[in-house]
Design an enzyme around this catalytic site. Structure first.
Site: not given
Length: 149
Positions: A76, A106, A111, A118
């Site tokens: 993004v 993965e 991050n 997620y």
């Protein structure tokens, strides 16, 4: 902020240059235009993109085999991060590939924003791939999402 006229759609070969631009901006291991074009025109891989006023500001891609899918990429543009674009892309991916029951991905261990996204969509950590990423070298967290129902 998401706007009503913002669009999430399947990518076509005419979108390759814009996707490659995002790759170069945000990935140290950017995919080439030739690789992106091959993926879009092939079978088994789907690309969904986010478009605002004709500008492509994000995309995700996934590979599927029967009822399993792997999220290959999601990116993004920084100008629209935190505005729900990642969520819209994942929702389009799941809706566009309803046959997939198990999703895998993965993600760089550092991050945190991606990991939170997620987890919001039901992905859970299931393992670690040591030294998976390069430039910089880093472990990858392996995550899975099982479709309910």
């Amino acid at each position: 902020m998401m706007r009503e006229k913002d669009l999430v759609r399947l990518a076509t070969s005419s979108d390759v240059s814009a996707l490659a631009r995002l790759e170069r901006l945000y990935f140290s291991d950017a995919w080439s235009e030739a690789g992106l074009r091959s993926g879009i025109s092939g079978t088994g891989v789907r690309y969904f993109l986010y478009e605002r006023d004709g500008d492509i500001l994000g995309y995700c891609s996934a590979q599927t085999v029967m009822d399993e899918g792997e999220l290959l990429r999601i990116v993004v543009d920084e100008t629209v991060r935190g505005c729900g674009v990642g969520s819209r892309l994942l929702e389009a991916l799941f809706a566009g590939l309803p046959q997939v029951r198990s999703w895998y991905l993965e993600v760089r261990e550092s991050n945190r924003a991606a990991i939170a996204l997620y987890k919001k969509y039901g992905f859970q950590p299931i393992g670690l791939r040591k030294n998976y990423y390069r430039n910089p070298q880093e472990h990858a967290l392996l995550m899975r999402r099982e479709k309910v129902g």
